[in-house]
Design an enzyme around this catalytic site. Structure first.
Site, PDB file in Angstrom:
ATOM      1  N   LYS A 158       1.015  16.284  20.205  1.00 41.74           N
ATOM      2  CA  LYS A 158      -0.437  16.214  20.105  1.00 41.74           C
ATOM      3  C   LYS A 158      -1.028  16.107  21.495  1.00 41.74           C
ATOM      4  O   LYS A 158      -0.449  15.510  22.395  1.00 41.74           O
ATOM      5  CB  LYS A 158      -0.874  14.997  19.286  1.00 41.74           C
TER       6      LYS A 158
ATOM      7  N   THR B 161     -21.631  11.527   8.827  1.00 43.89           N
ATOM      8  CA  THR B 161     -22.544  10.890   9.777  1.00 43.89           C
ATOM      9  C   THR B 161     -23.528  11.876  10.381  1.00 43.89           C
ATOM     10  O   THR B 161     -24.483  11.472  11.036  1.00 43.89           O
ATOM     11  CB  THR B 161     -21.743  10.213  10.912  1.00 43.89           C
TER      12      THR B 161
END
Length: 357
Positions: free
Chosen positions: A79, A207
């Site tokens: 990652k 959000t």
């Protein structure tokens, strides 16, 4: 977590770099190359500290190892994290391109042992920019010779996981079930469309007000983001950032199953144990969200066509059934069962034994 704890990690390697021109830090963590060269997306985020970014990258890299292994794909796990000096929306275009160039240079230093692709706050166009400097990139745009976004395949896999989990939990089909999707990005919005088409009663939260506004096309009921973990539903689908369910959230979650696209949904092992004790069936994220890996690795490494990607993605349901069977037989959490299955398949792959997905 302090610096010593963040660095005390049993993965293959960690690369870090600071770019004074942009104020960005860069982290690449390769967890395993046991089953092949490592692969994992590039995430861009404004972290509270470099230590937090190191911890996140390590956790995400480990999840990628498990995802590749349990899916039978010939890759290891890694990652990347670009640690932004400010929220992504506040980063100027020129600064962002410079960050991507630095990141590509970092990837080149690993000589092909790590390949990257899109993740949170990165997309196919960003992969195009990376490809100007490095060849070790998945998910470029179709116009630049890549296979484009993996969002549909990821959402399809979660959808299949959701159907088999509902059936296993005794809920029947998705038709009429209350499904709460947290996060309406590319994957979450695609999943919302699939769930809506299946007849579920859709609840959505995000959000970002603009994303919520777009949810009207799915005829979904909007939920305040602060109420995502306290709104009654049949299936809770976290599709934003990970770590949303800790022990406290697990103890009060008013759902009968958890199936989402986010990575590392559970913040700790205790959360999984509590969900199991409360008979909330959890589909381990690295199994449920593997459709994106089938899309990128399947198309760009294994030479699959779109139909083959879809076929393997739908087999996520079969893998989950095996996970649930192991969980019940051994009286362990579904997370532990999925890890066990991943290790079995990784051992088989390393021994050149045929692995079925």
């Amino acid at each position: 977590m302090n610096v010593d704890d963040a660095l005390r990690w049993d993965g293959e390697l960690t690369l870090t770099r600071y770019d004074p021109a942009t104020g960005a830090w860069f982290v690449i963590r390769v967890d395993s190359i046991r089953c092949g060269r490592a692969a994992g997306g590039t995430r861009a985020a404004h972290y509270p500290s470099l230590v937090a970014a190191l911890e996140d990258a390590g956790r995400l890299a480990g999840a990628m190892t498990l995802k590749m292994a349990v899916s039978g794909l010939p890759m290891g796990g890694g990652k990347s994290v670009i640690v932004l000096p400010a929220p992504r929306k506040d980063i100027a275009a020129d600064a962002w391109r410079q960050m991507l160039r630095v990141h590509a240079d970092n990837i080149n230093k690993l000589n092909g042992s790590y390949w990257t692709g899109p993740d949170v706050n990165t997309n196919a166009e960003d992969m195009d920019i990376l490809s100007e400097t490095t060849e070790f990139v998945f998910g470029r745009s179709v116009q630049r010779g890549g296979v484009g976004s993996s969002a549909y395949s990821t959402a399809l896999g979660v959808f299949e996981a959701m159907k088999v989990t509902a059936a296993r939990r005794g809920l029947g089909t998705l038709d009429g079930l209350r499904v709460l999707i947290q996060g309406l990005g590319a994957v979450g919005s695609t999943l919302a469309a699939l769930v809506s088409q299946a007849g579920a009663r859709l609840l959505v939260t995000d959000t970002d007000p603009q994303r919520l506004a777009c949810s009207r096309e799915f005829d979904g009921e909007t939920v305040d983001p602060e109420a995502a973990l306290t709104t009654p539903c049949d299936i809770f689908a976290p599709c934003a950032l990970g770590g949303v369910i800790d022990a406290a959230a697990a103890a009060g979650l008013p759902a009968r199953a958890v199936v989402g696209a986010a990575n590392n949904v559970l913040r700790d092992e205790q959360a999984g144990a509590i969900l199991r004790r409360r008979e909330i069936l959890y589909a381990p994220d690295f199994v449920a969200n593997a459709g994106g890996a089938f899309h990128l690795v399947g198309r760009e490494v294994l030479g699959w066509d779109g139909d083959t990607v879809d076929r393997y993605t739908r087999r996520i349901a079969d893998t989950l059934m095996e996970v649930y069977t192991i969980s019940e037989a051994r009286d362990i959490t579904t997370e532990a069962a999925a890890r066990l299955l991943a290790h079995r398949r990784a051992a088989a792959a390393a021994a050149d034994v045929s692995v079925t997905v």
